[in-house]
Motif scaffolding. Structure first.
Motif, PDB file in Angstrom:
ATOM      1  N   ILE A   1      15.831  69.882  74.684  1.00 47.91           N
ATOM      2  CA  ILE A   1      15.801  68.607  74.419  1.00 47.91           C
ATOM      3  C   ILE A   1      17.018  67.700  73.679  1.00 47.91           C
ATOM      4  N   ARG A   2      16.750  66.842  74.829  1.00 47.13           N
ATOM      5  CA  ARG A   2      18.151  65.656  74.343  1.00 47.13           C
ATOM      6  C   ARG A   2      18.594  65.085  72.943  1.00 47.13           C
ATOM      7  N   ILE A   3      19.292  64.865  72.370  1.00 44.21           N
ATOM      8  CA  ILE A   3      19.427  63.746  71.336  1.00 44.21           C
ATOM      9  C   ILE A   3      20.564  63.198  72.246  1.00 44.21           C
ATOM     10  N   LEU A   4      20.307  62.325  72.093  1.00 44.23           N
ATOM     11  CA  LEU A   4      21.428  61.044  72.136  1.00 44.23           C
ATOM     12  C   LEU A   4      21.979  60.135  70.423  1.00 44.23           C
ATOM     13  N   TYR A   5      23.683  60.301  70.484  1.00 47.78           N
ATOM     14  CA  TYR A   5      23.519  59.605  69.173  1.00 47.78           C
ATOM     15  C   TYR A   5      24.097  57.443  69.599  1.00 47.78           C
ATOM     16  N   GLY A   6      23.441  57.024  68.352  1.00 49.16           N
ATOM     17  CA  GLY A   6      23.845  55.303  69.052  1.00 49.16           C
ATOM     18  C   GLY A   6      24.268  54.856  68.230  1.00 49.16           C
ATOM     19  N   GLY A   7      25.152  53.653  67.892  1.00 47.64           N
ATOM     20  CA  GLY A   7      25.932  53.596  66.818  1.00 47.64           C
ATOM     21  C   GLY A   7      27.199  53.147  67.439  1.00 47.64           C
ATOM     22  N   SER A   8      27.489  51.312  68.005  1.00 45.75           N
ATOM     23  CA  SER A   8      28.688  51.258  68.041  1.00 45.75           C
ATOM     24  C   SER A   8      29.220  52.538  68.938  1.00 45.75           C
ATOM     25  N   ALA A   9      28.927  53.228  69.593  1.00 44.66           N
ATOM     26  CA  ALA A   9      29.429  54.163  70.722  1.00 44.66           C
ATOM     27  C   ALA A   9      30.707  52.991  71.972  1.00 44.66           C
ATOM     28  N   LYS A  10      31.778  53.784  71.727  1.00 42.81           N
ATOM     29  CA  LYS A  10      32.847  52.889  72.772  1.00 42.81           C
ATOM     30  C   LYS A  10      33.863  53.304  73.738  1.00 42.81           C
ATOM     31  N   PRO A  11      34.081  53.502  74.584  1.00 42.38           N
ATOM     32  CA  PRO A  11      34.917  54.035  75.926  1.00 42.38           C
ATOM     33  C   PRO A  11      35.593  55.048  74.680  1.00 42.38           C
ATOM     34  N   ASP A  12      36.380  54.641  73.518  1.00 42.82           N
ATOM     35  CA  ASP A  12      37.124  55.549  73.009  1.00 42.82           C
ATOM     36  C   ASP A  12      37.044  56.411  71.686  1.00 42.82           C
ATOM     37  N   ASN A  13      36.101  56.593  71.475  1.00 42.21           N
ATOM     38  CA  ASN A  13      35.352  56.928  70.499  1.00 42.21           C
ATOM     39  C   ASN A  13      33.806  57.875  71.630  1.00 42.21           C
ATOM     40  N   ALA A  14      33.981  57.790  72.320  1.00 37.15           N
ATOM     41  CA  ALA A  14      32.534  58.413  73.383  1.00 37.15           C
ATOM     42  C   ALA A  14      33.245  59.981  73.385  1.00 37.15           C
ATOM     43  N   ALA A  15      33.884  60.277  73.863  1.00 32.80           N
ATOM     44  CA  ALA A  15      34.492  62.041  74.145  1.00 32.80           C
ATOM     45  C   ALA A  15      34.087  62.717  72.456  1.00 32.80           C
ATOM     46  N   GLU A  16      34.699  62.316  71.948  1.00 32.36           N
ATOM     47  CA  GLU A  16      34.702  62.867  70.497  1.00 32.36           C
ATOM     48  C   GLU A  16      33.743  62.503  69.941  1.00 32.36           C
ATOM     49  N   LEU A  17      32.450  62.397  70.440  1.00 29.88           N
ATOM     50  CA  LEU A  17      31.195  61.933  69.803  1.00 29.88           C
ATOM     51  C   LEU A  17      30.464  63.070  71.017  1.00 29.88           C
ATOM     52  N   MET A  18      30.911  62.875  72.118  1.00 27.75           N
ATOM     53  CA  MET A  18      29.931  64.335  72.976  1.00 27.75           C
ATOM     54  C   MET A  18      29.901  65.134  72.597  1.00 27.75           C
ATOM     55  N   ALA A  19      31.253  65.595  71.971  1.00 27.50           N
ATOM     56  CA  ALA A  19      32.243  66.955  71.816  1.00 27.50           C
ATOM     57  C   ALA A  19      31.440  67.790  70.805  1.00 27.50           C
ATOM     58  N   GLN A  20      30.318  67.189  70.043  1.00 32.39           N
ATOM     59  CA  GLN A  20      29.931  67.127  69.102  1.00 32.39           C
ATOM     60  C   GLN A  20      28.624  68.522  69.681  1.00 32.39           C
ATOM     61  N   GLN A  21      28.132  69.717  69.220  1.00 34.90           N
ATOM     62  CA  GLN A  21      27.165  70.718  69.648  1.00 34.90           C
ATOM     63  C   GLN A  21      26.312  70.296  70.282  1.00 34.90           C
ATOM     64  N   ASP A  22      25.643  69.619  68.846  1.00 33.97           N
ATOM     65  CA  ASP A  22      24.503  68.747  69.354  1.00 33.97           C
ATOM     66  C   ASP A  22      24.933  67.769  69.980  1.00 33.97           C
ATOM     67  N   VAL A  23      25.374  66.955  70.213  1.00 36.11           N
ATOM     68  CA  VAL A  23      25.236  65.337  70.169  1.00 36.11           C
ATOM     69  C   VAL A  23      25.256  65.333  71.793  1.00 36.11           C
ATOM     70  N   ASP A  24      24.118  65.145  72.775  1.00 28.66           N
ATOM     71  CA  ASP A  24      24.214  65.185  74.024  1.00 28.66           C
ATOM     72  C   ASP A  24      24.567  64.292  75.318  1.00 28.66           C
ATOM     73  N   GLY A  25      24.737  63.609  74.370  1.00 29.66           N
ATOM     74  CA  GLY A  25      24.713  61.347  74.931  1.00 29.66           C
ATOM     75  C   GLY A  25      24.581  60.625  73.677  1.00 29.66           C
ATOM     76  N   LEU A  26      25.029  59.267  74.971  1.00 32.69           N
ATOM     77  CA  LEU A  26      25.423  58.118  74.575  1.00 32.69           C
ATOM     78  C   LEU A  26      24.181  57.131  74.740  1.00 32.69           C
ATOM     79  N   LEU A  27      23.250  56.272  73.445  1.00 34.11           N
ATOM     80  CA  LEU A  27      22.508  55.064  73.634  1.00 34.11           C
ATOM     81  C   LEU A  27      23.676  54.090  72.777  1.00 34.11           C
TER      82      LEU A  27
END
Ligand code: PEP
Length: 253
Positions: free
Chosen positions: A208-234
């Motif tokens: 199951i994919r678990i996305l993160y959402g909350g002020s995701a932006k081009p400059d923080n997206a890669a770092e957030l999605m580098a986390q093991q359980d962060v499967d993408g962004l809303l």
């Protein structure tokens, strides 16, 4: 291996012209991105869905609705059903976005009915969960997220919930510019995945994919999605700018 998923929630923004322009820009800008490397979706306002779906044309970008009602049809003035959304070509629906929980007053019980109705009707629900700032300050994050996931998925079999994506969206981070740190996001996502393993089984929880959402932006997206359980962004605000949204999608690949 979970395929990353980047979705844009346009909320109550755009107009007839700008919604089509935005969809066209995202579609043409993402044409080189292989479908197998990332799932992409946009959630425009209801009234622009048909023209946005047309503008997305043969792209790999799916369309979704920000809300709907769980009943199939009948005397529910102002509401939109799952079959209507299917009929015009929607794939996804948001369920329990924090603005619907905290501005409109949706309850876990209503959200659970919506998740069940979406799955039965053949739409893929994105169940949004997340704590308020006061709840985080009071160390209640785990309790709130656990309750929202459990209640949101109540009564659904393992087979059914394989259609679900979860979005962890801390309310204090939505539209505020205050992004969760990658570590805060990972902690909440790990909690959700462990909870899914307990409620269903470990194999399903891994899928199951678990996305993160909350002020995701081009400059923080890669770092957030580098986390093991962060499967993408809303993505909310940044999805209204095609270049920013495309940069976030590229960070997922
Ligand atoms: C959202 O609306 O789901 C969201 C995450 O918004 P923003 O990216 O603007 O914080």
């Amino acid at each position: 291996m979970r395929k990353p998923f980047v979705a844009g929630n346009w909320k109550m923004n755009t107009d007839n012209h700008s919604s089509v322009n935005l969809a066209q820009s995202i579609a043409s800008g993402s044409s080189e991105i292989a479908e197998k490397s990332v799932s992409m979706a946009v959630f425009p306002p209801f009234v622009y869905l048909p023209s946005v779906i047309k503008a997305l044309n043969v792209s790999n970008i799916a369309a979704g609705a920000q809300d709907f009602y769980f009943e199939q049809n009948g005397a529910f003035t102002g509401e939109i059903s799952v079959s209507m959304l299917k009929d015009i070509g929607c794939t996804f629906v948001l369920c329990g976005h924090s603005e619907r929980r905290h501005v409109i007053g949706e309850t876990d019980e209503l959200i659970n009915k919506k998740v069940a109705a979406a799955i039965s009707g053949g739409l893929l629900p994105v169940l949004c969960v997340g704590e308020l700032l006061d709840e985080r300050k009071a160390s209640q994050t785990n309790e709130v997220v656990t309750r929202q996931v459990k209640n949101g998925l109540a009564g659904l079999s393992a087979e059914k919930i394989s259609a679900v994506t979860i979005a962890y969206e801390p309310v204090w981070a939505i539209g505020t510019g205050l992004t969760a740190t990658p570590q805060q996001a990972q902690e909440a996502h790990e909690l959700v995945r462990k909870l899914l393993a307990k409620m269903y089984d470990a194999r399903l929880a891994e899928e199951i994919r678990i996305l993160y959402g909350g002020s995701a932006k081009p400059d923080n997206a890669a770092e957030l999605m580098a986390q093991q359980d962060v499967d993408g962004l809303l993505v909310g605000g940044a999805s209204l700018n095609a270049d920013d949204f495309l940069a976030i999608i590229r960070a997922a690949v």
